[in-house]
Structures are given as C-alpha cells and as structure tokens.
Design a protein around this motif. Structure first.
Motif, mmCIF file in Angstrom:
data_model
loop_
_atom_site.group_PDB
_atom_site.id
_atom_site.type_symbol
_atom_site.label_atom_id
_atom_site.label_comp_id
_atom_site.label_asym_id
_atom_site.label_seq_id
_atom_site.Cartn_x
_atom_site.Cartn_y
_atom_site.Cartn_z
ATOM 1 N N ASN A 119 -19.956 26.882 -78.938
ATOM 2 C CA ASN A 119 -18.432 27.352 -79.701
ATOM 3 C C ASN A 119 -18.772 28.944 -79.747
ATOM 4 O O ASN A 119 -17.998 29.814 -79.297
ATOM 5 C CB ASN A 119 -18.369 26.776 -81.162
ATOM 6 N N ALA A 120 -19.921 29.273 -80.564
ATOM 7 C CA ALA A 120 -19.966 30.618 -80.831
ATOM 8 C C ALA A 120 -20.351 31.468 -79.782
ATOM 9 O O ALA A 120 -20.939 30.920 -78.869
ATOM 10 C CB ALA A 120 -21.173 30.905 -82.140
ATOM 11 N N PRO A 121 -20.122 32.891 -79.892
ATOM 12 C CA PRO A 121 -20.412 33.692 -78.541
ATOM 13 C C PRO A 121 -22.046 33.626 -78.259
ATOM 14 O O PRO A 121 -22.223 33.278 -76.856
ATOM 15 C CB PRO A 121 -20.201 35.059 -79.060
ATOM 16 N N ARG A 122 -22.958 33.614 -78.978
ATOM 17 C CA ARG A 122 -24.320 33.304 -78.718
ATOM 18 C C ARG A 122 -24.724 32.208 -77.997
ATOM 19 O O ARG A 122 -25.523 32.090 -77.030
ATOM 20 C CB ARG A 122 -25.207 33.559 -79.880
ATOM 21 N N ALA A 123 -24.136 31.098 -78.575
ATOM 22 C CA ALA A 123 -24.407 29.740 -78.039
ATOM 23 C C ALA A 123 -23.594 29.575 -76.693
ATOM 24 O O ALA A 123 -24.291 28.917 -75.512
ATOM 25 C CB ALA A 123 -23.764 28.588 -78.887
ATOM 26 N N LEU A 124 -22.548 30.411 -76.229
ATOM 27 C CA LEU A 124 -21.986 30.297 -75.233
ATOM 28 C C LEU A 124 -22.922 31.005 -74.086
ATOM 29 O O LEU A 124 -22.908 30.713 -72.918
ATOM 30 C CB LEU A 124 -20.433 30.916 -75.140
ATOM 31 N N ALA A 125 -23.668 32.035 -74.541
ATOM 32 C CA ALA A 125 -24.581 33.076 -73.663
ATOM 33 C C ALA A 125 -25.382 31.910 -73.258
ATOM 34 O O ALA A 125 -26.100 31.960 -71.971
ATOM 35 C CB ALA A 125 -24.858 34.188 -74.324
ATOM 36 N N ARG A 126 -25.863 31.312 -74.284
ATOM 37 C CA ARG A 126 -27.014 30.246 -74.096
ATOM 38 C C ARG A 126 -26.787 29.061 -72.867
ATOM 39 O O ARG A 126 -27.412 28.798 -72.091
ATOM 40 C CB ARG A 126 -27.718 29.880 -75.338
ATOM 41 N N ALA A 127 -25.685 28.780 -73.012
ATOM 42 C CA ALA A 127 -25.037 27.794 -72.287
ATOM 43 C C ALA A 127 -24.838 28.055 -70.732
ATOM 44 O O ALA A 127 -25.614 27.633 -69.696
ATOM 45 C CB ALA A 127 -23.664 27.407 -72.543
ATOM 46 N N VAL A 128 -24.718 29.575 -70.656
ATOM 47 C CA VAL A 128 -24.672 29.956 -69.432
ATOM 48 C C VAL A 128 -26.125 30.259 -68.855
ATOM 49 O O VAL A 128 -26.273 30.012 -67.592
ATOM 50 C CB VAL A 128 -23.799 31.597 -69.120
ATOM 51 N N ARG A 129 -26.834 30.818 -69.588
ATOM 52 C CA ARG A 129 -28.310 30.938 -69.186
ATOM 53 C C ARG A 129 -29.180 29.704 -68.909
ATOM 54 O O ARG A 129 -29.949 29.681 -67.851
ATOM 55 C CB ARG A 129 -29.188 31.620 -70.323
ATOM 56 N N LEU A 130 -28.885 28.487 -69.505
ATOM 57 C CA LEU A 130 -29.785 27.455 -69.644
ATOM 58 C C LEU A 130 -28.856 26.148 -68.950
ATOM 59 O O LEU A 130 -29.854 25.286 -68.496
ATOM 60 C CB LEU A 130 -30.162 26.999 -70.981
ATOM 61 N N GLY A 131 -27.853 26.243 -68.730
ATOM 62 C CA GLY A 131 -26.935 24.910 -68.102
ATOM 63 C C GLY A 131 -26.424 25.350 -66.939
ATOM 64 O O GLY A 131 -26.575 26.320 -66.284
ATOM 65 N N GLN A 136 -13.107 30.422 -75.429
ATOM 66 C CA GLN A 136 -14.480 30.159 -75.080
ATOM 67 C C GLN A 136 -14.378 30.544 -73.386
ATOM 68 O O GLN A 136 -15.449 30.837 -73.110
ATOM 69 C CB GLN A 136 -14.841 28.665 -75.448
ATOM 70 N N VAL A 137 -13.534 30.063 -72.682
ATOM 71 C CA VAL A 137 -13.485 30.010 -71.403
ATOM 72 C C VAL A 137 -13.769 31.566 -71.011
ATOM 73 O O VAL A 137 -14.584 32.219 -70.101
ATOM 74 C CB VAL A 137 -12.106 29.686 -70.522
ATOM 75 N N THR A 138 -12.993 32.489 -71.696
ATOM 76 C CA THR A 138 -12.841 33.974 -71.373
ATOM 77 C C THR A 138 -14.526 34.394 -71.651
ATOM 78 O O THR A 138 -14.995 35.223 -70.964
ATOM 79 C CB THR A 138 -12.012 34.693 -72.392
ATOM 80 N N THR A 139 -15.074 33.847 -72.845
ATOM 81 C CA THR A 139 -16.215 34.458 -73.129
ATOM 82 C C THR A 139 -17.200 34.053 -72.007
ATOM 83 O O THR A 139 -18.327 34.717 -71.534
ATOM 84 C CB THR A 139 -16.959 33.929 -74.433
ATOM 85 N N ILE A 140 -17.249 32.935 -71.583
ATOM 86 C CA ILE A 140 -18.042 32.464 -70.457
ATOM 87 C C ILE A 140 -18.065 33.093 -69.295
ATOM 88 O O ILE A 140 -18.775 33.395 -68.656
ATOM 89 C CB ILE A 140 -17.899 30.860 -70.235
ATOM 90 N N ARG A 141 -16.889 33.304 -68.811
ATOM 91 C CA ARG A 141 -16.426 33.984 -67.561
ATOM 92 C C ARG A 141 -17.176 35.351 -67.677
ATOM 93 O O ARG A 141 -17.848 35.911 -66.809
ATOM 94 C CB ARG A 141 -15.084 34.157 -67.210
ATOM 95 N N ALA A 142 -17.022 36.136 -68.926
ATOM 96 C CA ALA A 142 -17.794 37.438 -68.918
ATOM 97 C C ALA A 142 -19.330 37.147 -68.929
ATOM 98 O O ALA A 142 -19.844 38.029 -68.368
ATOM 99 C CB ALA A 142 -17.206 37.999 -70.309
ATOM 100 N N GLU A 143 -19.786 36.023 -69.286
ATOM 101 C CA GLU A 143 -21.149 35.946 -69.437
ATOM 102 C C GLU A 143 -21.731 35.669 -68.063
ATOM 103 O O GLU A 143 -22.853 36.027 -67.729
ATOM 104 C CB GLU A 143 -21.537 34.895 -70.397
#
Length: 308
Positions: A171-183, A200-207
């Motif tokens: 949910n949180a931006p740091r957790a979403l960045a972690r999702a992109v990095r590790l998932g 969340q989608v907007t944040t993930i696409r940026a990450e």
C-alpha cells in the motif's frame, strides 16, 4: 481482461468436498485463468488455510492456475513456508502463484514470536532465503541478519524455475517500490477501494520506470469483493454481511465492494479495469459454496462479457 475467481474457504461445520470439487470443475469449464485463496491466520472466520486449500484444489483441477493472495510471510518460518509452497507447486505441476506481504501494524506479531520493530526486515530477508531455497542447488548457503544457513540440503525444488511467480500486496509508496524491486506482479487488496488501487497503479508504474523494469512483465491486478443481484438493496446487504464475516467492523470496509444489478457490477468492474487492472480476482462473499457458485455463474453470464 484476465479473470480469476476466489476458491471458497468457509468451513461452517463440515467441509463441503463435493461442492468445492464441482465449483472448481465449473471454474475451469467457464474459462477462468486462476482460482485464489486468502490467508487469515488469526480471526473469527472459519477459513481453511490457504496453501492446504490449494493442495486440495490441485487434485481437483488440471488447467486452473492456483494462487494465494496474500501470505503474511513475516509470520511464517521461511524454510517451512518455502517447503509448503514447493509442495503445492509440485502437486499442481507448476500452476502456483504466490502472494506475499509483510503485514501491517495491526497484526498480532507477538502471537507468532515476531518482534514488531523488525518485521519488515524479517520479511525481506525471509523472502530472500525462500528464493535461495528454491533456486540454489543443494546444499544451500545463506547469510543474513536473522538467519544463517550453511550446507543445508533442501529438496525437492519447485517445478517453476527459479521459483513460482511472486505477487506482492502493498500500500505505502516504499512498500510499492519494494514490490517492484522484489516481485513479479502486484495484487491490490480487496479491502482497498478502486480509487486507492488507481493511486497504487500510478506509483507502481513510476517505480517500474525508475527501476528500469519492463512494465509488460509485471502484472497489475486487484481482488474485488462483489455480489450481483437484481435487487440492489439485497445485493448490498449480502456483500456487507460477507465482508463482516472476514473483516468484522474494520473502518471503511463497507466502501470497498462492488454490488447491485448486473449493470451496476459491470460499471464497478469497468472502473477497476480503467484504473489499470490487467487481471481481476472476483471474490463473491456467499455464506456457502452454493451461493458462491450461483454468483460465479451469474457473473459469467450477465457481467463479464460487458467489461472491456
């Protein structure tokens, strides 16, 4: 749009084996991509544990992918969890998707012997250890802050190499960045609104762009709690009752479901698709398998053909 369906886990007195088998067979016949479970390690709702339910589903299906969204893996021993996941992957001949998340501040970490000050670190290290257990040839070696492993024989390995796809809940931006990095994929929570998912989608696409990942290789999905009924008021009552069974009086939970007539549900699901979902996990909230089966049939007949 790719469609998945939840697997009934309620066990209110006795497990309805014939009903679940028929439900899974029908889900395959109807063309669903996957069937998913959820985890509630502690709670008042009598739910069959998710990986055990998927092992049962593996024996009842041939094509359906099997997913769990999500395991709060910080509450599990990583080597034992890795072995359980491997077992389901092998029993299903490589049809398993694994959702993970560290959990949040409301989790009862003390009941599992987990320090709430270090649960995120334990989560990330535990995931790294599981990946090592799955991907390294035996004997496995791992050096971490919380766990050191030296010359450990770990067999068998998963069918899917180097491991089953890892879906993140976050949910949180740091957790979403972690999702992109590790998932490998993201599954938006059923307890989140469509508007929250869109953010969340907007944040993930940026990450994905920032971290240099190919967005076509990272699936965006959302679980949607829903009920379709020709009577909108009755649909609302049914879906809220189902949410109460799982979440109790969790603030804001009544804002998340999609319910109403077929046209109402089409609009609700179209909003999820427009928010960026490439896969939608449909989660009826019936009081038994028969109610979930009725909802699945109605969704396929009256709703899904009209969502683009």
């Amino acid at each position: 749009m790719r469609w998945c369906i939840s697997i009934p886990q309620l066990d209110t007195g006795s497990f309805d084996a014939s009903g679940v088998k028929a439900y899974l067979a029908r889900a395959e016949d109807l063309g669903f991509e996957g069937g998913w479970t959820l985890e509630q390690a502690i709670g008042p709702t009598p739910l069959i544990a998710p990986l055990e339910m998927l092992a049962y589903a593996a024996a009842c299906t041939e094509r359906l992918r099997l997913g769990v969204g999500v395991l709060v893996s910080s509450l599990h021993d990583p080597l034992q969890l890795a072995a359980s996941i491997t077992a389901v992957d092998r029993l299903s001949h490589g049809r398993l998707d694994v959702g993970v998340a560290p959990g949040g501040g409301f989790r009862r970490f003390a009941a599992f012997g987990v320090d709430p000050e270090t649960f995120v670190g334990r989560f990330t290290e535990g995931l790294a250890l599981m990946k090592a257990a799955w991907s390294q040839e035996s004997p496995v070696r791992f050096e971490g802050r919380f766990r050191q492993v030296e010359d450990l024989p770990l067999e068998p390995k998963p069918v899917q190499r180097p491991h089953p796809p890892i879906w993140f809940g976050a949910n949180a931006p740091r957790a979403l960045a972690r999702a992109v990095r590790l998932g490998d994929a993201f599954l938006g929570a059923g307890s989140a609104t469509t508007a929250a998912f869109a953010d969340q989608v907007t944040t993930i696409r940026a990450e994905l762009d920032r971290q240099g990942h190919d967005p076509t290789g990272f699936t965006l999905a959302k679980r949607v709690y829903l009920t379709v009924d020709d009577d909108p008021g009755r649909a609302r009552e049914r879906v809220v009752a189902g949410l109460r069974r799982i979440y109790g009086r969790m603030p804001g939970i009544e804002d998340v479901p999609v319910s109403g007539t077929p046209d109402d549900v089409v609009r609700g699901l179209q909003e999820v698709a427009d928010a960026g979902a490439e896969m939608i996990l449909l989660n009826p909230l019936g009081a038994d398998v028969a109610e979930d089966r009725e909802q699945m049939e109605r969704l396929v007949a009256d709703v899904l053909p009209h969502v683009t």
